[in-house]
Write a protein that holds these residues in place. Sequence first.
Motif, PDB file in Angstrom:
ATOM      1  N   TYR A 335      28.652  44.211  53.624  1.00 48.41           N
ATOM      2  CA  TYR A 335      30.119  44.340  53.567  1.00 48.41           C
ATOM      3  C   TYR A 335      30.674  43.073  52.937  1.00 48.41           C
ATOM      4  CZ  TYR A 335      34.946  45.185  54.974  1.00 48.41           C
ATOM      5  OH  TYR A 335      36.303  45.405  54.970  1.00 48.41           O
ATOM      6  N   ASP A 336      31.359  43.213  51.810  1.00 50.64           N
ATOM      7  CA  ASP A 336      31.839  42.065  51.051  1.00 50.64           C
ATOM      8  C   ASP A 336      33.267  42.361  50.597  1.00 50.64           C
ATOM      9  OD1 ASP A 336      31.693  39.600  49.802  1.00 50.64           O
ATOM     10  OD2 ASP A 336      30.912  40.430  47.932  1.00 50.64           O
ATOM     11  N   ASP A 337      34.225  41.545  51.023  1.00 49.65           N
ATOM     12  CA  ASP A 337      35.626  41.833  50.726  1.00 49.65           C
ATOM     13  C   ASP A 337      36.398  40.571  50.324  1.00 49.65           C
ATOM     14  OD1 ASP A 337      38.016  43.252  50.490  1.00 49.65           O
ATOM     15  OD2 ASP A 337      38.483  43.071  52.631  1.00 49.65           O
ATOM     16  N   PRO A 338      35.972  39.877  49.255  1.00 51.97           N
ATOM     17  CA  PRO A 338      36.738  38.747  48.746  1.00 51.97           C
ATOM     18  C   PRO A 338      37.950  39.273  47.956  1.00 51.97           C
ATOM     19  CG  PRO A 338      34.867  39.132  47.330  1.00 51.97           C
ATOM     20  CD  PRO A 338      34.739  40.104  48.468  1.00 51.97           C
ATOM     21  N   PRO A 339      38.838  38.391  47.518  1.00 48.74           N
ATOM     22  CA  PRO A 339      40.028  38.862  46.795  1.00 48.74           C
ATOM     23  C   PRO A 339      39.732  39.631  45.517  1.00 48.74           C
ATOM     24  CG  PRO A 339      40.342  36.602  47.536  1.00 48.74           C
ATOM     25  CD  PRO A 339      38.915  36.947  47.803  1.00 48.74           C
ATOM     26  N   HIS A 340      38.632  39.305  44.829  1.00 49.29           N
ATOM     27  CA  HIS A 340      38.430  39.873  43.497  1.00 49.29           C
ATOM     28  C   HIS A 340      37.733  41.228  43.492  1.00 49.29           C
ATOM     29  CE1 HIS A 340      34.522  37.970  44.272  1.00 49.29           C
ATOM     30  NE2 HIS A 340      34.020  38.801  43.381  1.00 49.29           N
ATOM     31  N   ARG A 341      37.169  41.664  44.640  1.00 50.87           N
ATOM     32  CA  ARG A 341      36.546  42.989  44.658  1.00 50.87           C
ATOM     33  C   ARG A 341      36.186  43.370  46.083  1.00 50.87           C
ATOM     34  NH1 ARG A 341      30.660  42.578  43.660  1.00 50.87           N
ATOM     35  NH2 ARG A 341      29.864  41.358  45.410  1.00 50.87           N
ATOM     36  N   PHE A 342      36.005  44.689  46.297  1.00 52.37           N
ATOM     37  CA  PHE A 342      35.497  45.203  47.572  1.00 52.37           C
ATOM     38  C   PHE A 342      34.156  45.868  47.280  1.00 52.37           C
ATOM     39  CE2 PHE A 342      34.629  48.666  50.438  1.00 52.37           C
ATOM     40  CZ  PHE A 342      34.844  48.076  51.680  1.00 52.37           C
ATOM     41  N   LEU A 343      33.143  45.563  48.123  1.00 48.17           N
ATOM     42  CA  LEU A 343      31.829  46.169  47.959  1.00 48.17           C
ATOM     43  C   LEU A 343      31.191  46.373  49.325  1.00 48.17           C
ATOM     44  CD1 LEU A 343      29.552  47.090  45.997  1.00 48.17           C
ATOM     45  CD2 LEU A 343      28.642  44.754  46.172  1.00 48.17           C
ATOM     46  N   ALA A 344      30.823  47.602  49.590  1.00 53.23           N
ATOM     47  CA  ALA A 344      30.072  47.921  50.810  1.00 53.23           C
ATOM     48  C   ALA A 344      28.886  48.784  50.413  1.00 53.23           C
ATOM     49  CB  ALA A 344      30.948  48.637  51.817  1.00 53.23           C
ATOM     50  N   ILE A 345      27.715  48.460  50.942  1.00 54.32           N
ATOM     51  CA  ILE A 345      26.503  49.197  50.618  1.00 54.32           C
ATOM     52  C   ILE A 345      25.891  49.735  51.914  1.00 54.32           C
ATOM     53  CG2 ILE A 345      24.188  49.045  49.605  1.00 54.32           C
ATOM     54  CD1 ILE A 345      25.233  46.691  47.908  1.00 54.32           C
ATOM     55  N   ALA A 346      25.585  51.019  51.919  1.00 53.76           N
ATOM     56  CA  ALA A 346      25.028  51.664  53.110  1.00 53.76           C
ATOM     57  C   ALA A 346      23.775  52.430  52.731  1.00 53.76           C
ATOM     58  CB  ALA A 346      26.053  52.583  53.746  1.00 53.76           C
TER      59      ALA A 346
END
Length: 349
Positions: A335-346
């Motif tokens: 789960y990665d949610d910095p200002p420049h992008r959202f990315l979640a991998i499941a």
Amino acid sequence: MTGTARSDQPTAAALRWAEVLDLLAEVVPAGPAGVIIDGMDAHRGVVADRLATTLRAVGRSCVRLTDDAPPADRDGWRAGEVTVADGPHRRAEPPAGGWTVVVWLRTAPPVARAGADGAGGDRSGGAHVVVDLHDPGWPVIRHVDAALTDRDRWYLAESRAFFAARAATWDTKFGDDQPAYTAAVTEGGLPVGGTVLDVGCGTGRALPALRAAVGPTGTVIGLDVTPQMLAVARNPAVAAAAGLILADARRLPFAAAGLDAIFAAGLIMHLPDTDAGLRELARVTRPGGRLVLFHPSGRATLAARHGRALRSDEPLAEGPLRGSAGRTGWRLLRYDDPPHRFLAIAERG
């Protein structure tokens, strides 16, 4: 017949307004009811007038409550009537029966005022119905409380209306997001030679990166619910040797466990039921398959752009997303949610 177009034919904008007004009239419960049209826009009164006209056209007895209305209308509702009013001052002082339906007109985003009322200061969070009115000629319903009508009654048509009007200019507006798509696909760890589905593929910006990830022996498919988006995606699809399918993400036309990976950019926030959507994605993915959820802006950046405060109970907040994933057959790996992008991998369990 001279072949000249008739000037009395309704325009596309007029038909769109008629569709929205018909649905608004439909969700007003039977019997006495109070409807308030609110929002930070001068269109409140016009929409209230047109809704009152629509309600009368379908046989509802209706009072249009204005500041100039007689006291008998202002002070109470008569049996069986619908009262339609507009403006924040009316919403702040509801009649004895309260407002049965609150409609919020969402227009150009105001400056977010976090904590003003739990919805970025625009008060749309307390509305039963939210209408996107960024383009006054093309209204789109973006939310209806489930208690008022079945989501299937409005979700598909309104989603298509929202994206159809934006398809032609989407890449012009967001074209510089392409490197972020490529990075997200690369980090997703998709299998070489696998079958990957881009759900909600839009104009096809992820298709080249997906092809590079799975290689020449893999299969890449783009799926979207809006024909206009797929029309724009045709050239990228040809270049990436990808197939395109017109379908609803909630009812995927694939057999169970037939896909190796799913890529979904900006999809979850548009689904009316997060768990149901993730469960359908899980149904068509093999055990051990990957799900990559992505957006080229982080949640905080996106909230600020839309003039609202970030909330911890949103579907893509880490806690709710982790819970939804666990309930629907996924295991959240990243789960990665910095200002420049959202990315979640499941991973599919």
